[in-house]
Design an enzyme around this catalytic site. Structure first.
Site, PDB file in Angstrom:
ATOM      1  N   ASP A 203       0.851  -1.196   0.000  1.00 57.33           N
ATOM      2  CA  ASP A 203       0.000   0.000   0.000  1.00 57.33           C
ATOM      3  C   ASP A 203       0.887   1.247   0.000  1.00 57.33           C
ATOM      4  O   ASP A 203       1.836   1.350   0.788  1.00 57.33           O
ATOM      5  CB  ASP A 203      -0.902  -0.002   1.231  1.00 57.33           C
ATOM      6  CG  ASP A 203      -1.914   1.127   1.186  1.00 57.33           C
ATOM      7  OD1 ASP A 203      -2.970   0.936   0.571  1.00 57.33           O
ATOM      8  OD2 ASP A 203      -1.640   2.190   1.761  1.00 57.33           O
ATOM      9  N   GLU A 246      -4.583   2.320  -4.571  1.00 58.82           N
ATOM     10  CA  GLU A 246      -3.135   2.359  -4.385  1.00 58.82           C
ATOM     11  C   GLU A 246      -2.579   1.062  -3.818  1.00 58.82           C
ATOM     12  O   GLU A 246      -1.439   1.020  -3.366  1.00 58.82           O
ATOM     13  CB  GLU A 246      -2.760   3.537  -3.456  1.00 58.82           C
ATOM     14  CG  GLU A 246      -3.239   3.408  -2.020  1.00 58.82           C
ATOM     15  CD  GLU A 246      -4.618   4.015  -1.790  1.00 58.82           C
ATOM     16  OE1 GLU A 246      -4.898   4.435  -0.668  1.00 58.82           O
ATOM     17  OE2 GLU A 246      -5.414   4.052  -2.748  1.00 58.82           O
TER      18      GLU A 246
END
Length: 329
Positions: A203, A246
């Site tokens: 992430d 993301e």
């Protein structure tokens, strides 16, 4: 809805951010055999199969939220008879009087079906030719050539459609759907051969700040370059995919706990030390290594728990689920 839009040569649907249908044109209703009452105020996913709901969730919603539009999403929708109809799906978000609306244009994918019909027709012509006295050998050879051409065209179309359905358009990586299929295959291989493997969930730290501060163009730049870094740190059998937003995921065959932590740390360090022009980019990584009691759901949950721990402990760090478990003992 304007009169011309009602009878436009393509389907049109308006939905809310939550997916509830607020308007639909006559063209789409006629194509699918529905009435307005069948669709309006109903969730758009009611006319999708489970597989297409997954595509819709993993591609449509993230793109609409991130970019405000979606282009060329391939979906199949169920008509009033329950038949699966292929569509190219384009959507764009806008705000009307303070309410967020998503307008969707649907173009039916009839070309592939046309090729199949042409192929069947060509085969039928061959069968008829054998029984018709006035057919010549030249005619038969010509039909054979047409069949081969149609078969090749159909193969090429199928290849393109499969590749599009498995690829993230922005980064060029495989998408969540492809990752899930490969994870299931990896688990089957583990059951048969006891071949260990590990999962990463990666992430980008504070990615929302990147978009808010520098704009979505910079955000896209970060996602594309991170995809290149991840790819450059993988082997031929490794799987790297964009999971959504993301978040990225990796499957690392033949990799146990200790080695997976070393590789992840090297990857984290490479990302943190990459030149990102105006900004500094780091990632948090969660790892889980498959064991006999795991399933596709549990190993992803473990990796996600490890990722959460990386974030909670300051971000820009690597956590394996065994690190958490050892602290609890």
């Amino acid at each position: 809805m304007k009169e011309r839009l009602k009878y436009a040569p393509c389907g049109y649907i308006s939905i809310t951010h939550e997916g509830m249908v607020t308007d639909v044109n006559h063209t789409f209703l006629d194509m699918m055999g529905y009435t307005r009452e069948d669709l309006v105020h109903k969730h758009i996913e009611t006319i999708m199969s489970t597989a297409n709901k997954l595509i819709f969730h993993s591609y449509f919603y993230p793109y609409i939220n991130l970019y405000g539009h979606v282009e060329e999403l391939y979906l199949r929708l169920k008509d009033s008879k329950g038949e699966s109809i292929p569509y190219i799906f384009n959507g764009r978000r806008f705000v009307l009087e303070g309410v967020e609306i998503i307008d969707c244009v649907l173009v039916q994918m009839g070309k592939r079906i046309d090729y199949e019909l042409e192929l069947r027709s060509a085969k039928k012509q061959i069968e008829d030719a054998y029984w018709e006295k006035d057919q010549t050998l030249v005619k038969l050879k010509q039909i054979h050539m047409e069949i081969e051409q149609k078969q090749q065209e159909l193969i090429e179309i199928n290849t393109i459609l499969v590749e599009r359905s498995n690829t993230d358009k922005l980064t060029g990586l495989k998408n969540r759907r492809f990752f899930q299929e490969k994870l299931e295959e990896q688990i089957i291989r583990y059951r048969k051969m006891e071949e260990p493997f590990s999962i990463y969930i990666i992430d980008i730290d504070y990615f929302k700040n990147v978009n808010d501060t520098w704009g979505h163009q910079t955000g896209d730049y970060v996602l594309e370059n991170l995809a290149e870094i991840l790819t450059s740190h993988t082997h031929e059998k490794d799987i790297v995919a964009r999971y959504g937003g993301e978040e990225f995921v990796m499957i690392l065959p033949n990799m146990e706990e200790a080695e997976s932590k070393i590789k992840a740390e090297n990857l984290r360090h490479a990302i943190a030390n990459t030149s990102w022009e105006m900004i500094n980019i780091t990632v948090s990584i969660g790892i889980a290594t498959f064991n006999p009691k795991d399933s596709d759901i549990t190993i992803m949950a473990k990796a996600d728990q490890a990722l959460y721990a990386s974030k909670e402990n300051g971000r820009n760090r690597v956590t394996h689920i065994i690190d958490i478990n050892e602290k609890l003992l």
